[in-house]
Design a protein around this motif. Structure first.
Motif, short mmCIF file in Angstrom:
data_model
loop_
_atom_site.label_atom_id
_atom_site.label_comp_id
_atom_site.label_asym_id
_atom_site.label_seq_id
_atom_site.Cartn_x
_atom_site.Cartn_y
_atom_site.Cartn_z
N ILE A 237 44.79 36.55 37.02
CA ILE A 237 44.88 37.21 35.71
C ILE A 237 44.80 36.14 34.63
O ILE A 237 44.09 36.26 33.65
CB ILE A 237 46.18 38.03 35.58
CG1 ILE A 237 46.14 39.24 36.52
CG2 ILE A 237 46.37 38.51 34.14
CD1 ILE A 237 47.41 40.08 36.52
N ALA A 238 45.53 35.04 34.90
CA ALA A 238 45.57 33.97 33.90
C ALA A 238 44.19 33.37 33.69
O ALA A 238 43.85 32.95 32.59
CB ALA A 238 46.55 32.90 34.35
N ASN A 239 43.39 33.32 34.75
CA ASN A 239 42.08 32.67 34.65
C ASN A 239 40.96 33.68 34.46
O ASN A 239 39.82 33.43 34.83
CB ASN A 239 41.80 31.85 35.91
CG ASN A 239 42.73 30.67 35.96
OD1 ASN A 239 43.10 30.13 34.93
ND2 ASN A 239 43.14 30.29 37.16
N ARG A 240 41.27 34.83 33.91
CA ARG A 240 40.24 35.85 33.84
C ARG A 240 39.05 35.41 32.99
O ARG A 240 37.94 35.84 33.24
CB ARG A 240 40.80 37.20 33.38
CG ARG A 240 41.43 37.21 32.02
CD ARG A 240 42.13 38.56 31.86
NE ARG A 240 42.62 38.82 30.53
CZ ARG A 240 43.81 38.43 30.09
NH1 ARG A 240 44.62 37.77 30.87
NH2 ARG A 240 44.20 38.70 28.88
N GLY A 241 39.30 34.53 32.04
CA GLY A 241 38.19 34.02 31.22
C GLY A 241 37.21 33.27 32.10
O GLY A 241 35.99 33.49 32.03
N ALA A 242 37.75 32.43 32.99
CA ALA A 242 36.89 31.64 33.87
C ALA A 242 36.14 32.56 34.84
O ALA A 242 34.94 32.40 35.07
CB ALA A 242 37.73 30.65 34.65
N LEU A 243 36.83 33.56 35.37
CA LEU A 243 36.19 34.51 36.29
C LEU A 243 35.05 35.24 35.59
O LEU A 243 33.97 35.45 36.15
CB LEU A 243 37.20 35.53 36.79
CG LEU A 243 38.15 35.03 37.88
CD1 LEU A 243 39.33 35.98 38.03
CD2 LEU A 243 37.40 34.89 39.20
N ALA A 244 35.29 35.62 34.35
CA ALA A 244 34.29 36.39 33.61
C ALA A 244 33.06 35.57 33.30
O ALA A 244 32.01 36.11 32.97
CB ALA A 244 34.89 36.94 32.33
N ARG A 245 33.18 34.25 33.42
CA ARG A 245 32.02 33.39 33.13
C ARG A 245 31.17 33.12 34.37
O ARG A 245 30.30 32.27 34.35
CB ARG A 245 32.50 32.07 32.51
CG ARG A 245 32.93 32.21 31.05
CD ARG A 245 33.07 30.86 30.37
NE ARG A 245 34.18 30.11 30.91
CZ ARG A 245 35.44 30.22 30.50
NH1 ARG A 245 35.73 31.05 29.53
NH2 ARG A 245 36.39 29.50 31.04
N MET A 246 31.49 33.86 35.48
CA MET A 246 30.72 33.66 36.70
C MET A 246 29.22 33.78 36.40
O MET A 246 28.78 34.69 35.72
CB MET A 246 31.10 34.71 37.75
CG MET A 246 32.36 34.35 38.51
SD MET A 246 32.93 35.75 39.47
CE MET A 246 31.58 35.96 40.59
N ALA A 247 28.45 32.84 36.95
CA ALA A 247 27.02 32.76 36.62
C ALA A 247 26.24 33.86 37.33
O ALA A 247 26.72 34.52 38.24
CB ALA A 247 26.49 31.40 37.01
N GLY A 248 25.01 34.05 36.95
CA GLY A 248 24.13 35.03 37.58
C GLY A 248 23.04 35.41 36.62
O GLY A 248 23.29 35.48 35.41
N LYS A 249 21.85 35.67 37.14
CA LYS A 249 20.73 36.01 36.26
C LYS A 249 20.99 37.37 35.60
O LYS A 249 20.78 37.54 34.41
CB LYS A 249 19.43 36.03 37.07
CG LYS A 249 18.21 36.25 36.18
CD LYS A 249 16.93 36.05 36.97
CE LYS A 249 15.73 36.59 36.23
NZ LYS A 249 15.55 36.01 34.91
N ASP A 250 21.43 38.32 36.43
CA ASP A 250 21.80 39.62 35.87
C ASP A 250 23.18 39.48 35.23
O ASP A 250 24.17 39.22 35.91
CB ASP A 250 21.84 40.66 37.01
CG ASP A 250 22.37 42.00 36.51
OD1 ASP A 250 22.60 42.15 35.29
OD2 ASP A 250 22.56 42.89 37.35
N PHE B 102 25.20 41.49 34.31
CA PHE B 102 26.22 42.44 34.78
C PHE B 102 26.80 42.03 36.14
O PHE B 102 27.79 42.59 36.59
CB PHE B 102 25.64 43.85 34.92
CG PHE B 102 25.48 44.59 33.62
CD1 PHE B 102 25.68 43.96 32.40
CD2 PHE B 102 25.14 45.95 33.61
CE1 PHE B 102 25.52 44.64 31.20
CE2 PHE B 102 24.99 46.64 32.42
CZ PHE B 102 25.18 45.99 31.20
N ALA B 103 26.15 41.05 36.81
CA ALA B 103 26.55 40.71 38.18
C ALA B 103 28.02 40.32 38.24
O ALA B 103 28.75 40.74 39.14
CB ALA B 103 25.67 39.60 38.72
#
Ligand SMILES: Cc1ncc(COP(=O)(O)O)c(C=O)c1O
Length: 421
Positions: A10-23, A25-26
């Protein structure tokens, strides 16, 4: 998933949300953290209230005592506030369906602006649609070149950060000074080039910690270096100062602060925002801030409700005394029990837990075992190691509400080893 992973997730949700991907929405499909937290009953956000009557509310069918609201003067249930909103909706409708710039300004907006300016002892006022918009529009409208510097306290509200980010898109610079340190502000202002101009930005009352800003020191530094200062007084209006005029009045710097802004969504029991200051400066902002010019205006029932609350705040001054008294009682009792509450002297009393998982677990125990509603703050909402339960008080909390809260805080504090057993 372990509880520990959950908390750090939860604390790192910013980092999780920055997961890479061409799409783009991935990452949203891959991000299952909130689903897992919900399944474990450990997700504290976006919980739906069935009813909210000030100090008492119903959350998902269960009665709770509310210590997580900014309804400081208890005016959301005042009959005159509700009548004003109802009358305005019948007279003008639910929305102006347009921005202030074009078809969205009612006479009502101007009437309230005059009252706000007069009460705040400034030349002029602007009514905005939200407090968030006040900061977005004012900061980005005023700071629009490479030589303009947003000189901000590190721990200001997200809306100030976003206002500064918009200003950066126009070329402006961001400089952050140490939290609540007029000394560091002074040093950083001194380090600016001769031709750089700064707007000093701070919360008047820091919204998570309830701490009052050192505005006397900040004003002195601002003046010394020929800069300007804007104070966001979202949490000071209605709680501090004569007749609730706010933190600048409380600290004797009302005349020295250039711009004061705030919201209708706390003491004024509505939704909307306000800004007061020099007439020419406000006129400039309302012609150079797209986030104000191209967004629909504050709706008539919201303006009418806020204006009614604003009048009641000045008439029923017992409410201001009472919210202060309630918060002081809670702060002092919590400190006596051994909780760390930080340097607050406002309607916000934080309980520092420091550990993310314990903060969430305490929030859950308070809610589920004791029917006590508080707001958990964990990183990135607060700096690392500053996780806390934010409690806030209203003029309409009665002694039995407060004592019920204290009993619950004592029991849960002992259960989690935060206070002696
Ligand atoms: C310090 C501060 N500024 C601005 C805002 C935004 O106000 P509003 O809710 O009216 O958008 C808030 C609200 O949370 C706040 O605490």
């Amino acid at each position: 998933m372990s509880n520990q992973n959950l908390a750090s997730g939860i604390a790192n949700r910013g980092a999780l949300a920055r997961m890479a991907g061409k799409d783009i929405f991935a990452k949203t499909a891959a991000w299952t953290l909130t689903d897992e937290a919900r399944a474990m009953g450990m997700y504290p956000y976006f919980r739906a209230l069935d009813m909210n009557q000030g100090p008492e509310a119903i959350l998902e069918g269960k009665p709770v005592v509310m210590f997580g609201s900014n309804n400081y003067l208890g005016l959301t249930t005042h009959p005159k506030v509700r009548e004003a909103a109802a009358k305005a909706i019948m007279e003008y409708g639910p929305s102006m369906t347009g921005s202030r710039l074009v078809n969205g300004t009612l006479r009502l907006h101007h009437v309230f602006e005059e009252k706000l300016a007069h009460f705040m002892k400034k030349e002029a006022a602007i009514v905005f649609t939200t407090g968030y918009q006040v900061n977005l529009a004012t900061i980005s409208g005023l700071l629009s070149s490479k030589k303009a510097v947003a000189m901000m306290d590190r721990q200001v509200h997200a809306s100030i950060y976003d206002g500064v980010r918009l200003a950066q898109a126009n070329g402006a610079q961001m400089v952050r000074f140490h939290h609540n340190s007029a000394e560091d502000l002074d040093k950083r202002l001194a380090a600016l080039a001769e031709d750089e101009g700064a707007l000093v930005l701070t919360d008047g009352v820091f919204s998570t910690e309830g701490e009052i800003a050192d505005l006397k020191g900040m004003v002195a530094a601002t003046k010394k270096h020929g800069a300007r200062i804007m104070v966001d007084d979202a949490h000071g209006l209605g709680v501090l100062g004569e007749k609730g005029r706010g933190v600048c009045d409380h600290l004797g710097v009302q005349d020295d602060v250039d711009l004061i802004g705030g919201t209708f969504s706390k003491s004024l029991a509505s939704i909307g925002g306000w800004l007061v200051g020099p007439r020419k400066t406000l006129d400039y902002i309302q012609h150079f801030a797209p986030s104000f010019m191209f967004a629909a205006s504050c709706p008539p029932p919201s303006v009418a409700a806020a204006m009614a609350a604003f009048e009641i705040m000045q008439e029923e001054t017992w409410r201001i005394e009472k919210v202060r008294e309630n918060a002081r009682y809670m702060r002092d009792e919590l400190r006596k029990m051994g909780f760390e509450t930080g340097p607050t002297d406002t309607a916000i009393v934080p309980i520092y837990v420091r550990q993310e998982l314990t903060t969430i677990a305490m929030w859950k125990a308070l809610l589920e075992d004791h029917g006590v509603y508080v707001n958990p703050f964990i990183p990135p909402g607060v700096p690392p190691r500053n996780s806390l339960l934010r409690t806030s008080y209203m003029a309409t909390h009665e002694k039995h509400h407060l004592d019920r809260g204290l009993e619950a805080f004592r029991a849960v504090g002992k259960q989690f080893g935060l206070i002696p057993g």
